[in-house]
Motif scaffolding. Structure first.
Motif, PDB file in Angstrom:
ATOM      1  N   GLY A 258     -44.815 -16.554  17.241  1.00 24.24           N
ATOM      2  CA  GLY A 258     -45.999 -16.046  17.914  1.00 24.24           C
ATOM      3  C   GLY A 258     -45.933 -16.025  19.428  1.00 24.24           C
TER       4      GLY A 258
ATOM      5  N   ARG B  47     -51.880 -20.726  18.813  1.00 23.41           N
ATOM      6  CA  ARG B  47     -51.178 -20.359  17.572  1.00 23.41           C
ATOM      7  C   ARG B  47     -51.654 -21.240  16.427  1.00 23.41           C
ATOM      8  NH1 ARG B  47     -44.938 -20.755  18.045  1.00 23.41           N
ATOM      9  NH2 ARG B  47     -45.051 -20.062  15.887  1.00 23.41           N
TER      10      ARG B  47
ATOM     11  N   ALA C 266     -53.333 -19.947  12.948  1.00 24.57           N
ATOM     12  CA  ALA C 266     -52.313 -19.920  11.895  1.00 24.57           C
ATOM     13  C   ALA C 266     -52.920 -20.092  10.510  1.00 24.57           C
ATOM     14  CB  ALA C 266     -51.286 -21.011  12.138  1.00 24.57           C
TER      15      ALA C 266
ATOM     16  N   GLN D  57     -49.327 -22.478  22.331  1.00 26.13           N
ATOM     17  CA  GLN D  57     -49.011 -23.093  21.038  1.00 26.13           C
ATOM     18  C   GLN D  57     -50.275 -23.594  20.356  1.00 26.13           C
ATOM     19  OE1 GLN D  57     -46.284 -22.033  20.453  1.00 26.13           O
ATOM     20  NE2 GLN D  57     -44.553 -23.339  20.887  1.00 26.13           N
TER      21      GLN D  57
ATOM     22  N   THR E 200     -43.618 -17.197  11.195  1.00 25.43           N
ATOM     23  CA  THR E 200     -44.895 -17.402  11.893  1.00 25.43           C
ATOM     24  C   THR E 200     -44.719 -17.309  13.404  1.00 25.43           C
ATOM     25  OG1 THR E 200     -44.514 -19.788  11.898  1.00 25.43           O
ATOM     26  CG2 THR E 200     -45.829 -18.904  10.093  1.00 25.43           C
TER      27      THR E 200
END
Lengths: 121, 338
Positions: free
Chosen positions: B66, B306, B310, B303, B64
């Motif tokens: 990113g 993300r 996600a 973050q 994952t």
């Protein structure tokens, strides 16, 4: 009307239960995860308890700072960001002190939800 | 890693190590990688110069991953080879696999080093590296050794070069990120304007680690065992690394221990100055500490984005987003005076 106890109270009780019944017996790696979960629950609880009050305070401060009684928070932030980038709130400029005071107020409000311990230190 | 991936790794290692056979005896994922995965891997190698049992770490992108400013594994491997050759204490780089068809991602193996990296533990538990004067000085020496590597003295040719000063280069990057973000962030704009108005010019551009902080080096009960996580290395102002290491946001709650929460700033700077032969301008370090808070806040926003995008949201990413107000609060204090 929703049944009581409130969502904020439920979250607080959940966090308390995790602390009292699981934290002390958890492994070191699980303790980290538990603390993360408790932290997230506390943030959610504080956001629920503050309700719309913080948004209103931010909007009011924004309108005074930019002398525009009709501004929304989003539009105000966009305008503020533009003024700052253009140097209109630099040291020595007329807007400097008002913008600084506004940013402090807003950050204090945001911090009171995300991590209030910082305000005590 | 599934069985076919493990078999592919064994085959790759056997060939790279010029061995008759390589077996994975044990393999488990290590905690802590939001961007990369680290797999503790015990190999049994038959034949060739690496014969015997060997503990390694296999490093690959997480599924994952990113944050788009980090290097790929081939570049990170080349950086590791460069700094290892320069005498920086890092895990010995072993073999790079730049064919993603083997396990679905590129990866490399490096020799395993012992100890812990967790900043939260390290700042409190004095059984690790108990001589904190020595640790702070040693980290200063290591950082100065990294900063001795320049474009002229290395063969690294994949790092971005630019004509602007390192400070202005970062300012431009941060503004570009804020422009792409769905919300406006007046405190970060305020900080970036402050950084722009006070931006230093520098003649010295070196290799910088880019994430040199407590949490990204490993220590055991004797002291430092290795500097980790080179994915943000770049050409830059060496003071950027010093400011990042000393910034309050990287002291893990031990705010009085200004060298990364583990020691005194003076000891760290002493080690650095002794190794580099250069005096450090403290006022410029203060500038780079503001930059550190801004950069960390921008990463925290990334973050949080993300998390929002996600498929399997991570609580760690979500909570990182909630660190932004604390970073902004510190920024306002640091830029209080003109």
């Amino acid at each position: 009307m929703r049944p009581l106890p409130s969502t904020a109270d439920l979250l607080q009780s959940t966090s308390h239960m995790l602390k009292e019944h699981f934290l002390s017996t958890a492994s070191a790696s699980d303790r980290i995860l538990l603390r993360m979960a408790m932290n997230a629950i506390s943030i959610a609880e504080r956001q629920l308890r503050s309700g719309e009050t913080h948004d209103s305070q931010q909007a009011e401060s924004m309108r005074q700072t930019l002398s525009n009684p009709l501004l929304s928070i989003n539009d105000g932030n966009q305008e503020l960001a533009r003024l700052i980038r253009e140097g209109k709130a630099d040291h020595g400029e007329a807007l400097h002190q008002a913008v600084k005071d506004h940013l402090k107020l807003v950050t204090r409000i945001r911090l009171s939800e995300s991590n209030p311990k910082v305000l005590d230190s | 890693m599934n069985n076919s991936q493990r078999l592919a790794i064994e085959k790759f290692v056997a060939k790279a190590a010029s061995a008759q056979k390589a077996l994975i005896v044990n393999m488990k994922i290590l905690n802590g990688g939001a961007v990369q995965e680290n797999w503790l891997t015990t190999l049994s190698i038959e034949g060739g110069q690496w014969e015997g049992t060997m503990e390694c770490v296999l490093r690959c992108d997480s599924e994952t991953a990113g944050v788009n400013i980090s290097h790929g594994r081939p570049e990170e491997f080349e950086l590791l080879r460069t700094v290892f050759a320069a005498g920086v204490t890092v895990p010995e780089p072993l073999w790079l696999c730049d064919d993603s068809s083997l396990i679905g991602r590129k990866f490399f193996l490096m020799r395993c080093i012992k100890g812990i990296a967790s900043g939260h533990i390290l700042v409190k538990d004095m059984t690790y590296a108990p001589d904190r004067v020595q640790l702070a000085e040693r980290l200063g020496v290591e950082l100065a050794t990294i900063h001795a590597i320049t474009r002229h003295t290395s063969r690294i040719d994949f790092l971005e070069t630019y004509d602007d000063s390192p400070a202005n280069h970062l300012i431009r990057q941060h503004r570009a990120y804020l422009d792409s973000h769905p919300q406006d962030h007046p405190v970060l704009e305020w900080a970036i304007r402050w950084l722009e108005r006070h931006a230093p010019q520098t003649d010295l551009v070196t290799l910088i680690h880019g994430d040199f902080r407590t949490g990204n080096y490993m220590v055991d009960d004797q002291g430092l065992t290795g500097i980790l996580d080179w994915e943000f290395a770049a050409w830059g102002d060496p003071l950027q690394d010093i400011g990042w290491f000393c910034a309050k946001c990287w002291r893990f709650g031990k705010v009085k221990s200004e060298a990364g929460g583990i020691g005194s700033r003076a000891d760290f700077i002493n080690g650095y100055e002794r190794q580099s032969g250069r005096k450090i301008d403290k006022s410029l370090v203060a500038y780079w500490e503001v930059m550190a808070h801004v950069r960390w806040a921008v990463i925290a926003l990334e973050q949080a984005e993300r998390f929002r995008g996600a498929e399997a949201p991570s609580l760690l990413l979500a909570l990182t987003g909630h660190m932004v107000p604390e970073l902004e609060w510190e920024i306002l204090k640091l830029t209080e005076n003109n």
